[in-house]
Write a protein that holds these residues in place. Sequence first.
Motif, short mmCIF file in Angstrom:
data_model
loop_
_atom_site.label_atom_id
_atom_site.label_comp_id
_atom_site.label_asym_id
_atom_site.label_seq_id
_atom_site.Cartn_x
_atom_site.Cartn_y
_atom_site.Cartn_z
N VAL A 94 -86.17 17.44 37.66
CA VAL A 94 -87.33 17.42 36.78
C VAL A 94 -86.97 16.79 35.45
O VAL A 94 -85.95 17.10 34.85
N TYR A 95 -87.84 15.87 34.98
CA TYR A 95 -87.76 15.32 33.64
C TYR A 95 -89.10 15.59 32.96
O TYR A 95 -90.12 15.02 33.34
N LYS A 96 -89.09 16.51 31.98
CA LYS A 96 -90.32 16.94 31.31
C LYS A 96 -91.32 17.44 32.35
O LYS A 96 -91.04 18.40 33.04
N ASP A 97 -92.47 16.76 32.52
CA ASP A 97 -93.46 17.24 33.47
C ASP A 97 -93.51 16.38 34.73
O ASP A 97 -94.51 16.37 35.45
N GLN A 244 -88.72 5.81 37.83
CA GLN A 244 -87.80 6.87 37.41
C GLN A 244 -87.13 6.53 36.09
O GLN A 244 -86.99 7.40 35.21
N ARG A 245 -86.72 5.27 35.92
CA ARG A 245 -86.09 4.88 34.66
C ARG A 245 -87.04 5.10 33.49
O ARG A 245 -86.65 5.56 32.43
N LYS A 246 -88.30 4.73 33.70
CA LYS A 246 -89.29 4.88 32.62
C LYS A 246 -89.54 6.36 32.32
O LYS A 246 -89.67 6.75 31.15
N GLU A 247 -89.61 7.20 33.35
CA GLU A 247 -89.85 8.62 33.14
C GLU A 247 -88.69 9.26 32.37
O GLU A 247 -88.90 10.08 31.47
N ILE A 248 -87.48 8.89 32.72
CA ILE A 248 -86.31 9.42 32.02
C ILE A 248 -86.30 8.94 30.57
O ILE A 248 -86.04 9.70 29.64
N ASP A 250 -88.87 7.96 28.75
CA ASP A 250 -89.95 8.61 28.01
C ASP A 250 -89.58 10.04 27.63
O ASP A 250 -89.90 10.49 26.53
N ALA A 251 -88.89 10.74 28.54
CA ALA A 251 -88.47 12.11 28.25
C ALA A 251 -87.47 12.13 27.10
O ALA A 251 -87.53 12.98 26.21
N GLU A 252 -86.54 11.16 27.10
CA GLU A 252 -85.54 11.09 26.04
C GLU A 252 -86.18 10.75 24.70
O GLU A 252 -85.83 11.33 23.67
N VAL A 253 -87.13 9.82 24.72
CA VAL A 253 -87.81 9.43 23.48
C VAL A 253 -88.55 10.62 22.88
O VAL A 253 -88.49 10.89 21.67
N GLU A 254 -89.25 11.37 23.72
CA GLU A 254 -90.01 12.52 23.23
C GLU A 254 -89.08 13.59 22.67
O GLU A 254 -89.36 14.17 21.62
N GLU A 255 -87.97 13.86 23.36
CA GLU A 255 -87.05 14.87 22.89
C GLU A 255 -86.37 14.45 21.59
O GLU A 255 -86.17 15.25 20.69
N ASN A 256 -85.99 13.18 21.52
CA ASN A 256 -85.35 12.69 20.29
C ASN A 256 -86.32 12.74 19.10
O ASN A 256 -85.92 13.00 17.97
N ALA A 257 -87.59 12.49 19.38
CA ALA A 257 -88.59 12.56 18.32
C ALA A 257 -88.72 13.97 17.78
O ALA A 257 -89.00 14.19 16.60
N ASN A 258 -88.47 14.95 18.66
CA ASN A 258 -88.53 16.35 18.25
C ASN A 258 -87.17 16.86 17.78
O ASN A 258 -87.01 18.05 17.53
N GLU A 275 -79.20 0.47 32.99
CA GLU A 275 -78.82 -0.67 32.17
C GLU A 275 -79.99 -1.17 31.31
O GLU A 275 -79.81 -1.76 30.27
N GLU A 276 -81.20 -0.95 31.77
CA GLU A 276 -82.35 -1.36 30.99
C GLU A 276 -83.55 -0.55 31.45
O GLU A 276 -83.56 0.00 32.53
N VAL A 277 -84.53 -0.45 30.62
CA VAL A 277 -85.74 0.29 30.97
C VAL A 277 -86.83 -0.70 31.30
O VAL A 277 -87.29 -1.43 30.45
N ALA A 278 -87.21 -0.72 32.57
CA ALA A 278 -88.22 -1.68 33.01
C ALA A 278 -89.59 -1.01 32.97
O ALA A 278 -89.72 0.21 33.05
N GLU A 279 -90.61 -1.81 32.84
CA GLU A 279 -91.97 -1.29 32.89
C GLU A 279 -92.24 -0.82 34.30
O GLU A 279 -92.11 -1.55 35.27
#
Length: 308
Positions: A94-97, A244-248, A250-258, A275-279
């Motif tokens: 699980v990553y966030k929701d 999956q890369r994008k979900e991970i 996004d979870a990291e960005v949200e947590e870092n913001a908090n 190696e990179e975050v693809a759309e």
Amino acid sequence: MSNELLLKNNKMGDNVLSRVKTLESKGDLRFPPNYSPENAMKSAMLQLQELKGSKKDGYKPALSFVTPNSVANALMDMVVQGLNPAKNQGYFIVYKDKVQFQRSYMGTMAVTKRVTGAKEINAEVIFEGDEVKYKTRNGKIVDLEHTQSFGNRDQKLIGAYATVVFDEDNKNYTEIMTIKEIEEAWKQSQSVFDGKFSEKGTHRRFPQEMAKKTVINRACKKLLNSSDDSSLLATQIKDSEQRQRKEIFDAEVEENANQELLDFSDTNVEEAEFEEVAEAKPIDHFVEVEQPEKQSAAQTIESEEEPF
């Protein structure tokens, strides 16, 4: 977990299975011999029912807060790839929701054989004192020779290699990594804090097997990513990894913001090598399900994959 929630998720599993059967009947999907989508789905639902959130969120059942569409996508990812979590070919995390189905290295080997037609995939570690010789032809490692004395197995681990074997020797593919390169891959794991490995973690307790897993994953993923297979399987693999890369991310960005640290589990994440975050491109055959009321999110499960 309430009976209503169990019934709802079991119905969702049935919907995914129905969609899979439709794809199979049209010839868009072929399963490996002796693979039972029904058995894999039963194993998956049992594991999903046991999947918990993090300690921070009180270890709540994951199915009570993750989005139903993410569960449907995870189940579809598993079945299309012909994998079964009961055979240690993958696991749910699980990553966030969002819930994801991530292949284990054994699952990656199974999928690589299906997509590329490889006969077998072998790996070996290199110790200090071993003699390793190989040639390169057109940027490809060929004619690798590894000479090892039994006594060297007590020496320092200095590298590993994996070879994907095909019917024709000239198609064989070999990936070789130094221990420094391997440890750099390990540092991508969320279980490694500030570049330091826990002495009780799998990386330190089972370095040889973890090194084999890492080099196998790298070899297989390079072949999978370079495959020109236009089948549903190949497309599903690429699309699910992008998602999956994008979900991970996004979870990291949200947590870092908090200004909070993600509590990711000690799983095979280190081998994903983001190696990179693809759309992300959503797959066009996931099962639409009714969205539940929004609840508190959890970061991940706390589990550890067996190193063998």
